[in-house]
Design an enzyme around this catalytic site. Structure first.
Site, PDB file in Angstrom:
ATOM      1  N   PHE A   1      29.616  38.017  86.953  1.00  7.35           N
ATOM      2  CA  PHE A   1      30.767  37.861  87.026  1.00  7.35           C
ATOM      3  C   PHE A   1      31.407  36.723  86.444  1.00  7.35           C
ATOM      4  CE2 PHE A   1      34.720  41.104  86.580  1.00  7.35           C
ATOM      5  CZ  PHE A   1      35.881  40.562  86.454  1.00  7.35           C
TER       6      PHE A   1
ATOM      7  N   SER B   1      31.551  38.764  92.730  1.00  5.23           N
ATOM      8  CA  SER B   1      30.739  38.587  94.307  1.00  5.23           C
ATOM      9  C   SER B   1      31.282  38.908  95.541  1.00  5.23           C
ATOM     10  CB  SER B   1      32.519  37.055  94.287  1.00  5.23           C
ATOM     11  OG  SER B   1      32.721  36.022  93.493  1.00  5.23           O
ATOM     12  N   PHE B   2      32.807  40.190  95.193  1.00  5.46           N
ATOM     13  CA  PHE B   2      32.071  41.076  96.157  1.00  5.46           C
ATOM     14  C   PHE B   2      30.690  41.658  96.748  1.00  5.46           C
ATOM     15  CE2 PHE B   2      34.977  44.378  98.809  1.00  5.46           C
ATOM     16  CZ  PHE B   2      34.212  45.510  98.621  1.00  5.46           C
ATOM     17  N   GLU B   3      29.505  41.234  95.544  1.00  2.90           N
ATOM     18  CA  GLU B   3      28.796  42.576  95.711  1.00  2.90           C
ATOM     19  C   GLU B   3      27.369  40.976  96.917  1.00  2.90           C
ATOM     20  OE1 GLU B   3      30.129  43.102  93.006  1.00  2.90           O
ATOM     21  OE2 GLU B   3      30.346  45.157  94.370  1.00  2.90           O
TER      22      GLU B   3
ATOM     23  N   VAL C   1      35.650  33.477  91.788  1.00  8.89           N
ATOM     24  CA  VAL C   1      36.865  34.863  91.490  1.00  8.89           C
ATOM     25  C   VAL C   1      37.653  33.960  90.357  1.00  8.89           C
ATOM     26  CG1 VAL C   1      38.364  36.401  92.547  1.00  8.89           C
ATOM     27  CG2 VAL C   1      35.846  35.183  93.629  1.00  8.89           C
TER      28      VAL C   1
ATOM     29  N   ASP D   1      44.245  36.835  85.003  1.00  5.98           N
ATOM     30  CA  ASP D   1      44.813  38.121  85.240  1.00  5.98           C
ATOM     31  C   ASP D   1      44.641  39.816  85.895  1.00  5.98           C
ATOM     32  OD1 ASP D   1      43.494  39.271  81.959  1.00  5.98           O
ATOM     33  OD2 ASP D   1      42.573  39.502  83.852  1.00  5.98           O
TER      34      ASP D   1
ATOM     35  N   HIS E   1      42.865  42.281  91.527  1.00  3.49           N
ATOM     36  CA  HIS E   1      42.243  42.692  92.876  1.00  3.49           C
ATOM     37  C   HIS E   1      42.231  40.543  93.457  1.00  3.49           C
ATOM     38  CE1 HIS E   1      39.967  44.239  90.313  1.00  3.49           C
ATOM     39  NE2 HIS E   1      38.895  43.281  90.665  1.00  3.49           N
TER      40      HIS E   1
ATOM     41  N   ARG F   1      34.964  22.467  88.317  1.00  4.20           N
ATOM     42  CA  ARG F   1      34.375  22.095  89.398  1.00  4.20           C
ATOM     43  C   ARG F   1      33.019  23.040  88.820  1.00  4.20           C
ATOM     44  NH1 ARG F   1      39.261  22.585  90.552  1.00  4.20           N
ATOM     45  NH2 ARG F   1      40.663  22.599  92.036  1.00  4.20           N
TER      46      ARG F   1
HETATM   47  O1  LIG Z   1      33.172  37.422  90.696  1.00  6.50           O
HETATM   48  C1  LIG Z   1      34.258  38.200  90.630  1.00  6.50           C
HETATM   49  N1  LIG Z   1      33.923  39.584  90.639  1.00  6.50           N
HETATM   50  C2  LIG Z   1      35.335  40.181  89.996  1.00  6.50           C
HETATM   51  N2  LIG Z   1      35.559  41.476  90.084  1.00  6.50           N
HETATM   52  C3  LIG Z   1      34.280  42.276  90.092  1.00  6.50           C
HETATM   53  C4  LIG Z   1      33.827  42.533  92.018  1.00  6.50           C
HETATM   54  O2  LIG Z   1      33.086  41.032  92.470  1.00  6.50           O
HETATM   55  C5  LIG Z   1      33.036  43.603  92.054  1.00  6.50           C
HETATM   56  O3  LIG Z   1      31.494  43.318  91.248  1.00  6.50           O
HETATM   57  C6  LIG Z   1      33.998  44.805  91.463  1.00  6.50           C
HETATM   58  O4  LIG Z   1      34.636  45.335  92.833  1.00  6.50           O
HETATM   59  C7  LIG Z   1      32.717  46.192  92.163  1.00  6.50           C
HETATM   60  O5  LIG Z   1      32.495  46.108  93.525  1.00  6.50           O
HETATM   61  C8  LIG Z   1      36.160  39.255  90.078  1.00  6.50           C
HETATM   62  N3  LIG Z   1      37.587  40.103  89.196  1.00  6.50           N
HETATM   63  O6  LIG Z   1      38.230  41.101  89.437  1.00  6.50           O
HETATM   64  O7  LIG Z   1      38.582  39.145  89.026  1.00  6.50           O
HETATM   65  C9  LIG Z   1      36.348  37.885  89.884  1.00  6.50           C
HETATM   66  O8  LIG Z   1      37.197  36.959  89.468  1.00  6.50           O
HETATM   67  N4  LIG Z   1      35.459  36.893  90.355  1.00  6.50           N
END
Ligand SMILES: O=c1[nH]c(NC[C@H](O)[C@H](O)[C@H](O)CO)c([N+](=O)[O-])c(=O)[nH]1
Length: 154
Positions: A22, A56-58, A81, A85, A88, A127
């Site tokens: 992402f 990043s959530f993973e 992240v 817009d 979450h 950065r």
């Molecule tokens: O790494 C990111 N994941 C993002 N969302 C995806 C998240 O990391 C998960 O992959 C998703 O929620 C499924 O679990 C972002 N936004 O939503 O903006 C982001 O800015 N950066």
């Protein structure tokens, strides 16, 4: 006694890099910064594994699994992240941070937080090899210091 790691003692240490796809326009230069730093400090390519995850959530669950494998001396976690817009932003940013911290504590292997949390893409790009440096390169240096601290003293 002062027990410290040293970035000059990276030889033979093994690293994993977990990188989120992402915002790849940011995470790819962050990854390149990390890999370039490892090479500059004589970490061999065969001692670095790169694992891509969707976002990043993973990162946390993968970092913990890699830590528990016993194959790595430190794990660099890279993501971007961007508030932009997304609604979450806070959920993802906070989850990424706690995920990396939990992975460290649960696996006992240093997991380095190289996840940018920025208000906009310009900030993030600055950065990731822009005028504010490269957070991926910094994270790799931190990984070497922590890995050598653990290897030699803990
Ligand atoms: O790494 C990111 N994941 C993002 N969302 C995806 C998240 O990391 C998960 O992959 C998703 O929620 C499924 O679990 C972002 N936004 O939503 O903006 C982001 O800015 N950066």
């Amino acid at each position: 006694r002062h027990l410290t790691g040293s970035v000059t003692r990276a030889h033979g240490l093994r690293f994993a890099v977990v990188v989120a796809r992402f915002n790849e326009i940011v995470t790819k230069p962050l990854l390149e910064g990390a890999l370039g730093t490892f090479n500059n400090y004589s970490v061999q390519d065969e001692d670095i594994d790169v694992v891509w995850v969707p976002g990043s959530f993973e990162i946390g669950v993968v970092a913990e699994r890699l830590g528990k494998s016993g194959k790595y001396d430190a794990i660099v976690c890279i993501g971007a992240v961007v508030r932009g817009d997304t609604t979450h932003y806070d959920a993802v940013a906070n989850s990424a941070a706690s995920g990396v911290l939990s992975a460290s504590l649960n696996s006992g292997v240093p997991c380095i937080f190289g996840v940018l949390t920025c208000d906009d893409m310009d900030q993030a790009l600055n950065r990731a090899g822009g005028k504010s440096g490269n957070k991926g390169a910094e994270a790799a240096l931190t990984a070497i210091e922590m890995a050598s601290l653990f290897e030699h003293h803990l």
